[in-house]
Design an enzyme around this catalytic site. Sequence first.
Site, PDB file in Angstrom:
ATOM      1  N   ASP A 179       4.499   2.031 -13.654  1.00 30.35           N
ATOM      2  CA  ASP A 179       4.227   0.707 -12.936  1.00 30.35           C
ATOM      3  C   ASP A 179       3.470  -0.161 -13.731  1.00 30.35           C
ATOM      4  OD1 ASP A 179       4.860  -1.254 -11.074  1.00 30.35           O
ATOM      5  OD2 ASP A 179       3.444  -0.318  -9.741  1.00 30.35           O
ATOM      6  N   HIS A 196       5.861  -4.135 -10.426  1.00 32.41           N
ATOM      7  CA  HIS A 196       6.376  -4.495  -9.019  1.00 32.41           C
ATOM      8  C   HIS A 196       5.616  -6.299  -8.730  1.00 32.41           C
ATOM      9  CE1 HIS A 196       2.474  -2.743  -7.538  1.00 32.41           C
ATOM     10  NE2 HIS A 196       2.247  -3.836  -6.961  1.00 32.41           N
ATOM     11  N   SER A 251      -3.065  -6.002  -6.825  1.00 29.04           N
ATOM     12  CA  SER A 251      -2.282  -5.259  -7.372  1.00 29.04           C
ATOM     13  C   SER A 251      -2.205  -5.922  -8.985  1.00 29.04           C
ATOM     14  CB  SER A 251      -0.532  -4.938  -7.254  1.00 29.04           C
ATOM     15  OG  SER A 251      -0.777  -4.381  -6.057  1.00 29.04           O
TER      16      SER A 251
END
Length: 413
Positions: free
Chosen positions: A164, A134, A243
Site C-alpha cells: 500500500d 488507496h 492516510s
Amino acid sequence: MFFSTITTILFTAAAILGAQNLYKAFAKNHAQAEQSQAAQGLQDQGGAEEASRAVSEQAHEYILSQMQVASPAVTYTADEQQNISVYQQFNEAVVNITTQVMGMNWFFEPIAEDGGSGSGSIIDSRGYVITNVHVIEKAAKIYISLYDGSQYEGKVVGSDVESDIAVLKFDPPKGVVLKTIQFGDSEKLKVGQKVIAIGNPFGFERTLTTGIVSALGRPIKNSNNIIIRGMIQTDASINPGNSGGPLLDTAGNMIGINTMIYSSSGSNAGIGFAVPASTARRVVSDLLQYGKVRRGAIQASLVQMSRAIADYARLDISYGILVSEVTSGGNAQKAGIKGGSQAVRYGNSRNARTFYIGGDIIVGIDGVQVTTYSDYYSMLENKRPGDTVTVTIHRNGKNYDCKVVLAEESSAL
C-alpha cells in the site's frame, strides 16, 4: 461528663460559625445600604447621572481589585516543547493529496469527478512524495498541495499494492526549497514509545496528534485482501484523511506511513496502523529504480486449497497452497517440489479453470504456517530474488522441508 463536654464544644463552634455568617450578611447589607444612601443623596441633589456613575466606578474598582494579572511569560512542559519542535520543523513537508476520477454523465459521456483525499510526505527536495496506494486509487489526475497553499499536478512514479505504498512526483518551480522528512529506523521501535502523527487531510492547516506504539509486528489485511506484515499499531489519532501521512518519532524521523484505522464507524477509535519505515524504504528504493518492487518468487503454478479440492483429491488436509505445475528447470523443481499429474476443471462452465492435482501442498515458509494465498505472498513480501527460504511441503500425509533459492517474480510460472 465526656459527652456533655463534646456537646458544649460543638454548640459553641456552631454559634461562632453562625455569628460569622450573620456578621458577613450584615456587612454586605450595610455596604449595599451605604451605596443606596449615597445614590439617593445624589438623586436628592438632582444628580441621578452622577449617582449611576459613582456606583459604576465603585463596581469597576472592585472588579479590578479582584483580578489577577497573568504573567506575560509563557512556559511549556518538556513534552509540549518536544511536540512544538517536531511540528515546527517538519509540518511543511506534509502535503495534501486530492484526486479526480473519471465518471459518466447521464449521456454516458466521460466526466471528471472528485476522487479521494489524503496526505503524503515529501521525501526528496526534487519533489518526490510518498503516500498510500488507496489514496490515489483510480485517479485520472492527482493534485499535491503544499503548506503555503500552492498546488501542483503530480504523477505516479510507481505503486505497490502489496505494501500500500506509492511514490508521486511533482515539479516545484526553480528556487523553491522544499522541506523533507527522512526515514527513521523502525526496527528499533519499542512498545510504549511516543510517536507523533502529522496529516493534512482536507487541505487546511496540518494537524498533529500524539500517542504511543501500542504493538509491533501486526499482520493486517488491507482493502485488497492482502496481508501486510510487521505493521505498527498506535493509539495516535489517525483519521481517514491522514492516510499516507508520516508517523514520526520524537526526533522527527519517519518511522511509519499512516495507512489505516480499525473502526466500525469509519472514525478514529484509538487503533491505527502504519507501514513500518523498513518496508517503506525498500519499496520506495525499488519503485524509484525499477518502477516496481522486486520480490523473490517460487517458479510454480499454485492453487488455493479448499475443502472441495481436498475431498475430490482425497487429501488429508484442506489448507495450504497446491502446487499445480512447476517450471521446467526452475527453482521449485531444483528444490525437489513436485507438481500435479491429473488434470481437473474447477468452477462453473464460464469461469472454469484447469489445474493439476496430485502435487505437493505448500503449508509453511521459514517456519511460519501458510494456509492461504495471503499468507504465502506476505511471507515473500520482504524477500528478494536470490534469497533462500525454507518451504515446508505436505506430501503423502507427511511434511518435508525444501530449500528454495527465490527467482525474479516475473519469471514465475
